[in-house]
Design a protein around this motif. Sequence first.
Motif, PDB file in Angstrom:
ATOM      1  N   ARG A  42       0.860  -1.193   0.000  1.00 27.96           N
ATOM      2  CA  ARG A  42       0.000   0.000   0.000  1.00 27.96           C
ATOM      3  C   ARG A  42       0.889   1.233   0.000  1.00 27.96           C
ATOM      4  N   ILE A  43       0.539   2.192  -0.861  1.00 32.19           N
ATOM      5  CA  ILE A  43       1.319   3.419  -0.950  1.00 32.19           C
ATOM      6  C   ILE A  43       0.400   4.638  -1.032  1.00 32.19           C
ATOM      7  N   SER A  44       0.973   5.775  -0.713  1.00 32.23           N
ATOM      8  CA  SER A  44       0.405   7.086  -0.996  1.00 32.23           C
ATOM      9  C   SER A  44       1.427   7.746  -1.919  1.00 32.23           C
ATOM     10  N   ALA A  45       0.971   8.241  -3.057  1.00 31.49           N
ATOM     11  CA  ALA A  45       1.906   8.763  -4.055  1.00 31.49           C
ATOM     12  C   ALA A  45       1.462  10.117  -4.583  1.00 31.49           C
ATOM     13  N   GLU A  46       2.455  10.910  -4.979  1.00 35.24           N
ATOM     14  CA  GLU A  46       2.210  12.170  -5.665  1.00 35.24           C
ATOM     15  C   GLU A  46       2.801  12.056  -7.053  1.00 35.24           C
ATOM     16  N   GLY A  47       2.131  12.665  -8.025  1.00 31.28           N
ATOM     17  CA  GLY A  47       2.615  12.621  -9.394  1.00 31.28           C
ATOM     18  C   GLY A  47       1.608  13.241 -10.333  1.00 31.28           C
ATOM     19  N   SER A  48       1.691  12.834 -11.585  1.00 24.01           N
ATOM     20  CA  SER A  48       0.792  13.398 -12.593  1.00 24.01           C
ATOM     21  C   SER A  48       0.392  12.329 -13.600  1.00 24.01           C
ATOM     22  N   ILE A  49      -0.777  12.523 -14.175  1.00 17.57           N
ATOM     23  CA  ILE A  49      -1.267  11.649 -15.236  1.00 17.57           C
ATOM     24  C   ILE A  49      -0.606  12.064 -16.537  1.00 17.57           C
ATOM     25  N   GLN A  50      -0.019  11.107 -17.251  1.00 17.02           N
ATOM     26  CA  GLN A  50       0.638  11.363 -18.530  1.00 17.02           C
ATOM     27  C   GLN A  50      -0.377  11.094 -19.645  1.00 17.02           C
ATOM     28  N   HIS A  64       2.688   9.030 -13.479  1.00 18.10           N
ATOM     29  CA  HIS A  64       4.129   9.217 -13.282  1.00 18.10           C
ATOM     30  C   HIS A  64       4.361   9.660 -11.841  1.00 18.10           C
ATOM     31  N   VAL A  65       4.976   8.794 -11.059  1.00 21.48           N
ATOM     32  CA  VAL A  65       5.198   9.028  -9.627  1.00 21.48           C
ATOM     33  C   VAL A  65       6.417   9.923  -9.438  1.00 21.48           C
TER      34      VAL A  65
END
Length: 71
Positions: A42-50, A64-65
């Motif tokens: 289980r993770i919490s991630a920040e990033g953007s949709i490519q 994209h993390v």
Amino acid sequence: MKLSGTVQYQDLEGGVWVLKADDGRTYQLAGGDRKIKKDGQRISAEGSIQRDTLTAAMVGPVFHVTSYKAD
């Protein structure tokens, strides 16, 4: 964008790592590091949709993390 969910390995087109997000969607993972690739983690991630990226696996949008932490 922030997402939380479970990392899963799917044996499609040579294998692909995805995030089964808590919002019910599936995202193909990109970026991060090797430690993110742990089935069931289980993770919490920040990033953007490519949005301009196409993949052979076609399991969902590419996320994209840029940073993450294991929960």
